[in-house]
Design an enzyme around this catalytic site. Structure first.
Site, PDB file in Angstrom:
ATOM      1  N   GLN A 161       0.861  -1.310   0.049  1.00 16.97           N
ATOM      2  CA  GLN A 161       0.009   0.132   0.067  1.00 16.97           C
ATOM      3  C   GLN A 161       0.678   1.220   0.041  1.00 16.97           C
ATOM      4  OE1 GLN A 161      -3.465   0.044  -0.368  1.00 16.97           O
ATOM      5  NE2 GLN A 161      -3.229   2.159  -0.281  1.00 16.97           N
ATOM      6  N   ASP A 196     -11.520  -5.697  -4.998  1.00 20.12           N
ATOM      7  CA  ASP A 196     -12.027  -5.007  -5.815  1.00 20.12           C
ATOM      8  C   ASP A 196     -12.416  -6.119  -6.848  1.00 20.12           C
ATOM      9  OD1 ASP A 196     -11.146  -2.733  -4.688  1.00 20.12           O
ATOM     10  OD2 ASP A 196      -9.287  -2.876  -5.390  1.00 20.12           O
ATOM     11  N   GLU A 246     -16.737   4.191  -5.069  1.00 21.83           N
ATOM     12  CA  GLU A 246     -15.821   2.968  -5.831  1.00 21.83           C
ATOM     13  C   GLU A 246     -16.804   1.928  -5.759  1.00 21.83           C
ATOM     14  OE1 GLU A 246     -12.368   2.174  -3.677  1.00 21.83           O
ATOM     15  OE2 GLU A 246     -11.559   4.141  -3.851  1.00 21.83           O
TER      16      GLU A 246
HETATM   17 ZN   LIG Z   1     -10.393  -1.334  -3.353  1.00 22.32          ZN
END
Ligand SMILES: [Zn+2]
Length: 274
Positions: A161, A196, A246
């Site tokens: 990250q 995701d 998102e």
């Molecule tokens: Zn994500």
């Protein structure tokens, strides 16, 4: 002559007072009429002025009374201010230092701008397996409806990250990067419980807002919670969640909790604070 003249004089004397009296009456009458006319006009002017003055204070009083009202009316606007703005860099304010222990709120392992993870937090294999199994169920259900879902990003270490965030900052600047990418320690992907998701063969919608407009994206938004996942960063909630919309980012919470949160209509941030 004397008598006549006397009589004449007497007659004359009697005539003059009458003429004077008549003139006096005429003058007095004319004067009275004139005075009456003046009085009438004066009264009329007064009468005209009174109604003119009356509406004026009403007109003046109305704006005075109306004006103070709109002032308290805009007061509801400051109401959203107490709502903490966690968007952008603001969300990190006061939460920059990473804790030694992870934070659980209402049974949820937190990983946000407000509640970061310890730098050394690593999910257990058990956690990762549970998410993997839940996604397999979700994908199987989607497949029955004609959508082939893929998880293109899952667990991300603190170091990974950090690498990503630094690259985003270099490309877009920190202000913009803070809107869409988490600083290391603040990413849900470090929990191992975030995925995701996209549709196979539709890579152009991966990690893009356009995914929310696709049929697969809509199906996912409507059904993910039945398999334990929630759309973590909904549209229009940037100031609450800290991240822009998102439609691809889903957080695993387990079926029971996911269902409860979706039914509440709240974001995780709102749910843990209620
Ligand atoms: Zn994500």
């Amino acid at each position: 002559m004397n008598t006549r003249s006397y009589l004449y004089q007497t007659k004359k004397k009697k005539k003059w007072p009458w003429i004077i009296g008549l003139l006096f009456i005429l003058l007095a009458g004319g004067g009275a009429f004139f005075a009456h006319q003046q009085g009438y006009l004066a009264l009329n002017e007064l009468f005209d002025e009174v109604p003119q003055e009356e509406p004026e204070p009403i007109v003046e009083q109305q704006p005075e009374e109306v004006e103070p009202e709109p002032i308290p009316e805009p007061e509801p606007e400051p109401e959203p201010e107490p709502e903490v703005d966690r968007s952008g860099a603001k969300g990190y304010e006061g939460n920059e230092v990473l804790p030694q222990e992870p934070t659980y709120m209402s049974g949820i392992l937190m990983a946000s701008k407000q509640y970061p993870l310890p730098q050394d937090f690593v999910p257990t294999d058990e956690m990762l397996q549970e998410v993997q199994q839940a996604f397999a169920e979700l994908a199987a259900a989607a497949s029955l409806d004609g959508y082939e879902l893929v998880a293109f990003s899952g667990y991300r270490s603190f170091e990974r990250q950090q690498e990503l965030y630094e690259r985003y900052v270099a490309n877009d600047g920190q202000e913009e990067a803070d809107r869409y990418s988490a600083r290391p320690g603040h990413s849900e992907h470090q929990t191992g419980l975030a995925l995701d998701i996209g549709e196979k063969n539709f890579e152009q919608h991966f990690a893009r807002v356009s995914f929310g407009d696709t049929e697969a994206g809509k199906w996912l938004a409507e059904n993910a919670h039945l398999y334990g996942f929630i759309l973590r960063y909904p549209e229009g909630k940037e100031k609450i969640t800290g991240y822009m919309y998102e439609p691809w980012h889903f957080r695993y919470l387990g079926k029971e909790l996911a269902l409860e949160i979706v039914n509440s209509g709240l974001t995780v941030e709102e749910y843990i604070e209620q």
